[in-house]
Design a protein around this motif. Structure first.
Motif, PDB file in Angstrom:
ATOM      1  N   GLU A 159      83.163  52.313  18.275  1.00  0.00           N
ATOM      2  CA  GLU A 159      82.732  50.981  17.844  1.00  0.00           C
ATOM      3  C   GLU A 159      83.817  49.936  18.083  1.00  0.00           C
ATOM      4  O   GLU A 159      83.544  48.802  18.482  1.00  0.00           O
ATOM      5  CB  GLU A 159      82.342  51.005  16.372  1.00  0.00           C
ATOM      6  N   ARG A 160      85.076  50.305  17.818  1.00  0.00           N
ATOM      7  CA  ARG A 160      86.188  49.379  18.069  1.00  0.00           C
ATOM      8  C   ARG A 160      86.310  49.054  19.546  1.00  0.00           C
ATOM      9  O   ARG A 160      86.538  47.907  19.926  1.00  0.00           O
ATOM     10  CB  ARG A 160      87.498  49.981  17.558  1.00  0.00           C
ATOM     11  N   GLU A 161      86.191  50.080  20.404  1.00  0.00           N
ATOM     12  CA  GLU A 161      86.263  49.845  21.846  1.00  0.00           C
ATOM     13  C   GLU A 161      85.117  48.960  22.317  1.00  0.00           C
ATOM     14  O   GLU A 161      85.310  48.065  23.142  1.00  0.00           O
ATOM     15  CB  GLU A 161      86.259  51.172  22.603  1.00  0.00           C
ATOM     16  N   GLY A 162      83.914  49.199  21.785  1.00  0.00           N
ATOM     17  CA  GLY A 162      82.769  48.375  22.147  1.00  0.00           C
ATOM     18  C   GLY A 162      82.975  46.925  21.715  1.00  0.00           C
ATOM     19  O   GLY A 162      82.667  45.985  22.468  1.00  0.00           O
ATOM     20  N   ALA A 163      83.519  46.723  20.511  1.00  0.00           N
ATOM     21  CA  ALA A 163      83.774  45.362  20.029  1.00  0.00           C
ATOM     22  C   ALA A 163      84.841  44.688  20.885  1.00  0.00           C
ATOM     23  O   ALA A 163      84.728  43.489  21.217  1.00  0.00           O
ATOM     24  CB  ALA A 163      84.213  45.397  18.564  1.00  0.00           C
ATOM     25  N   ALA A 164      85.864  45.434  21.278  1.00  0.00           N
ATOM     26  CA  ALA A 164      86.918  44.868  22.117  1.00  0.00           C
ATOM     27  C   ALA A 164      86.365  44.487  23.487  1.00  0.00           C
ATOM     28  O   ALA A 164      86.697  43.420  24.028  1.00  0.00           O
ATOM     29  CB  ALA A 164      88.068  45.848  22.264  1.00  0.00           C
ATOM     30  N   ARG A 165      85.522  45.335  24.066  1.00  0.00           N
ATOM     31  CA  ARG A 165      84.924  45.019  25.374  1.00  0.00           C
ATOM     32  C   ARG A 165      84.045  43.776  25.284  1.00  0.00           C
ATOM     33  O   ARG A 165      84.051  42.926  26.169  1.00  0.00           O
ATOM     34  CB  ARG A 165      84.087  46.195  25.872  1.00  0.00           C
ATOM     35  N   GLN A 166      83.289  43.690  24.213  1.00  0.00           N
ATOM     36  CA  GLN A 166      82.412  42.529  24.031  1.00  0.00           C
ATOM     37  C   GLN A 166      83.234  41.244  23.929  1.00  0.00           C
ATOM     38  O   GLN A 166      82.883  40.227  24.519  1.00  0.00           O
ATOM     39  CB  GLN A 166      81.573  42.715  22.765  1.00  0.00           C
ATOM     40  N   ILE A 167      84.338  41.297  23.210  1.00  0.00           N
ATOM     41  CA  ILE A 167      85.200  40.110  23.076  1.00  0.00           C
ATOM     42  C   ILE A 167      85.807  39.752  24.428  1.00  0.00           C
ATOM     43  O   ILE A 167      85.869  38.573  24.808  1.00  0.00           O
ATOM     44  CB  ILE A 167      86.296  40.362  22.016  1.00  0.00           C
ATOM     45  N   MET A 168      86.257  40.767  25.193  1.00  0.00           N
ATOM     46  CA  MET A 168      86.890  40.483  26.477  1.00  0.00           C
ATOM     47  C   MET A 168      85.901  39.994  27.528  1.00  0.00           C
ATOM     48  O   MET A 168      86.278  39.280  28.460  1.00  0.00           O
ATOM     49  CB  MET A 168      87.623  41.728  26.979  1.00  0.00           C
TER      50      MET A 168
END
Length: 82
Positions: free
Chosen positions: A5-14
């Motif tokens: 979930e953290r990786e997905g949130a980081a990708r979405q932000i980037m």
């Protein structure tokens, strides 16, 4: 929040489009930096002036008062009539 979930949130932000930068941001930063440098330089000069004035005042005081000299002794009266 787990790792996926953290990786997905980081990708979405980037992947989001970054907000536009104001066109006068660089000029304002340069003006602000120059103002801060001038202020620091003025403060530094004032502190040096204060230190020099203190050194001169101490030197004048020491030259007039002679704090290193021992005061005359007043415990014994002067010898007279011998």
């Amino acid at each position: 929040m787990n790792r996926a979930e953290r990786e997905g949130a980081a990708r979405q932000i980037m992947e989001q489009v970054p907000p536009p930068v104001p066109p006068d941001l660089c000029g304002e930063a340069v003006r602000r930096g120059e103002r801060l440098l001038r202020r620091r330089q003025l403060v530094r000069r004032m502190l040096w002036l204060l230190a020099c004035a203190a050194a001169v005042a101490f030197s004048v005081w020491a030259a007039r008062v002679h704090p290193w000299a021992e005061p005359p002794s007043q415990t014994t009266p002067p010898i007279t009539g011998w």
